[in-house]
Design an enzyme around this catalytic site. Structure first.
Site, PDB file in Angstrom:
ATOM      1  CB  ILE A 153       4.424   1.249   4.050  1.00 42.89           C
ATOM      2  CG1 ILE A 153       3.600   0.685   5.229  1.00 42.89           C
ATOM      3  CG2 ILE A 153       3.987   2.666   3.699  1.00 42.89           C
ATOM      4  CD1 ILE A 153       2.126   0.524   4.951  1.00 42.89           C
ATOM      5  CE  LYS A 154       4.373   0.365  -4.778  1.00 43.32           C
ATOM      6  NZ  LYS A 154       3.621   0.105  -6.039  1.00 43.32           N
ATOM      7  CB  VAL A 155       8.644   4.710   0.928  1.00 40.34           C
ATOM      8  CG1 VAL A 155       9.373   6.035   1.027  1.00 40.34           C
ATOM      9  CG2 VAL A 155       7.812   4.457   2.183  1.00 40.34           C
TER      10      VAL A 155
ATOM     11  CG  LEU B  47      -1.803   1.232   1.433  1.00 48.00           C
ATOM     12  CD1 LEU B  47      -2.765   1.405   0.258  1.00 48.00           C
ATOM     13  CD2 LEU B  47      -2.582   1.110   2.744  1.00 48.00           C
TER      14      LEU B  47
END
Length: 531
Positions: free
Chosen positions: A293-295, A262
């Site tokens: 968590i997409k960064v 996400l």
């Protein structure tokens, strides 16, 4: 006779001596590794290439050595065409070939002495299959069983076969409908999916172009939620439900696979503190160990990645195009693990992938190459030869950086404490140019410790006509030359990858803005209905 040999750390010393003695006896020997002692190496990674070489006829016989010989035998027998056995005495070494056409002998480097090893190898290599009727009848039945298993829809599915080469297939798509109707569960079972990635563009398409979310949106509006809260609630619910479907894979693979990604708001790509705050909020909201968590891997994203890893939050680093930025991402990951370890916290369940984007590179470079090719002259042929090849060459070089970084003593110290490598993930793998193979960004980049996240259409195409094989380290010299040739044509890859990063952020900003606008309109419509 061509002989192949492979060993992990448990059989390394035995292998080294065998290579020397076999060469002295005049055998043509191919050493599949390990090429240096590493107590943390894994026997499947070393035995599999040997087994494949025996299966495809690259070598005539194989010798596989691990500590006990058991693991080597198990791995080798997973490859069609291989007939391997754990051997501890000369009778079986000889009879296994004469009666059963055994083509790989497995031995335990820690359980038998040096003299016996030499005797076993001699008996194995000097024996020949008799081909007698009774033996051939039995062998034919074994081959028929193998063929039946190979033709099984699951084992014959190219997507499933990819996993045998050490690569995990994830899907770059999510929508509430496939979660609710069981379609995603079926795809996990039939395609062998190991995870899912999402992004703002995917959620924009899912929410704006389907009716899957209509009722949920109306309920959230009646509950007084804002547009931002509606989006986050919808996205988090989808990610939670997907994560629950993939949780068995997460448990079975000891936290290596089974992840659902996400992404933080694309508006935060240049905001370190904002990225950290939203990532922590999403991590807490989803509340699943198998979420990433997409960064974005922007300069501002690097300290966020480092901090989030130190806090025990799994991170999918997205929007990577350039090699130097990728190297910086690996450093952020490792530094985050080091900081966490220094604080006395465990690091064995933290996972991260570095998402290296592919097709967009060719989309940007190909027009420049076509222009040079069309102009004629001495560079025309060189430019034409590079069309559609730079993204793959660049990716292959990134894998060499991966191998370098995660085999250095710095990371080995962390691995001894349970740290996972940060796997490379191939992203943007849908082919944009119809003149190219629709599976080229899967086919050419299959290799150990990697992930390929695949759009739905490409996933179906690969299931239909994929030809899986370990190709990630093929043609490395040619790949380096391609990148050098590109530079000689005056095309600056570093400049292009920088522009792609800027463009990539914008490409996620636009659909996100479109999504939020649509949600606001839906919210107003629902409010008017409530009144």
């Amino acid at each position: 006779m061509k002989v192949g040999i492979a060993a992990d750390h448990g059989g390394f010393d035995v292998k080294q001596k065998l290579v020397a003695s076999l060469q002295a006896e005049g055998y043509s020997v191919t050493d599949f590794g390990a090429h240096q002692y590493d107590k943390n190496d894994d026997y499947p990674d070393l035995i599999l290439p040997l087994a494949q070489a025996v299966s495809n006829g690259q070598v005539d016989r194989g010798i596989a050595v691990c500590g006990s010989g058991v693991g080597a035998s198990i791995v080798a027998n997973k490859v069609p065409g291989v007939r391997s056995a754990l051997i501890t005495e000369t009778y079986s070494a000889r009879q296994g070939v004469e009666h059963d056409d055994m083509n790989i002998m497995c031995i335990g480097g820690r359980v038998i002495g040096e003299m016996l090893v030499q005797e076993l190898v001699k008996a194995f290599l000097q024996a020949a299959y008799t081909g007698e009727e009774r033996h051939q009848r039995r062998l034919s039945k074994v081959i028929a069983l193998e063929k039946k298993q190979t033709n099984n829809p699951m084992t014959s599915n190219p997507l499933v076969k990819v996993h045998s080469f050490g690569q995990s297939i994830w899907m770059d798509f999510i929508r509430r409908g496939i979660l609710a109707n069981g379609e995603l569960k079926d795809m996990i079972d039939s395609y062998g999916l190991k995870g899912i990635t999402s992004n703002p563009a995917i959620f924009e398409e899912a929410i704006n172009r389907s009716t899957d979310y209509q009722q949920a949106i109306q309920e959230l509006v009646r509950a007084g939620k804002s547009t931002d809260e509606i989006y986050q609630t919808l996205a988090v619910e989808d990610i939670q439900n997907a994560a629950d479907l993939f949780r068995p894979i997460y448990d079975q693979t000891n936290a290596m696979d089974g992840y659902v990604s996400l992404e933080v708001s694309p508006y935060l790509a240049k905001d370190t503190d904002g990225t950290i705050a939203e990532a922590k909020l999403l991590w807490k909201a989803v509340n699943r160990p198998n979420v990433m968590i997409k960064v974005p891997g922007t300069l501002e994203g690097l300290p966020a990645i480092q901090y989030l890893i130190s806090e025990g939050i799994n991170v999918n680093v997205t929007l990577l195009f350039g090699l130097e930025r990728y190297r910086a991402v690996t450093n952020a990951y490792i530094t985050g693990l080091e900081n966490r370890l220094r604080s006395g916290k465990p690091i064995d369940k933290i996972s991260s992938v570095a998402s290296f984007f592919l097709s967009r590179i060719d989309v940007m470079i190909d027009p420049q190459l076509e222009k040079i090719a069309a102009s004629g002259g001495e560079n025309a042929a060189k430019a034409k030869s590079l069309l559609g090849k730079i993204a793959i060459a660049n990716a292959k070089m990134s894998y060499q950086i991966y191998k370098e970084v995660f085999n250095e003593p710095r990371f080995k110290t962390l691995a001894d404490r349970g740290a996972q490598v940060q796997r490379l993930l191939w992203a943007s793998t849908g082919t944009k140019n119809p003149a190219y193979s629709d599976v080229m960004y899967i086919e050419t980049l299959i290799g150990p410790d990697t992930v390929n996240t695949v759009p739905l259409e490409t996933l179906k195409a690969y299931q239909d006509h994929g030809q899986p094989a370990s190709r990630l380290e093929e043609g490395l010299t040619e790949s380096r030359k391609m990148l050098s040739d590109l530079d000689s044509l005056g095309i600056n890859l570093d400049e292009i990858t920088h522009n792609l990063e800027v463009e990539g952020v914008d490409k996620f900003n636009k659909p996100f803005a479109k999504l939020m606008e649509a949600l606001e309109n839906k919210r107003k419509e629902a409010l008017s209905t409530v009144k």
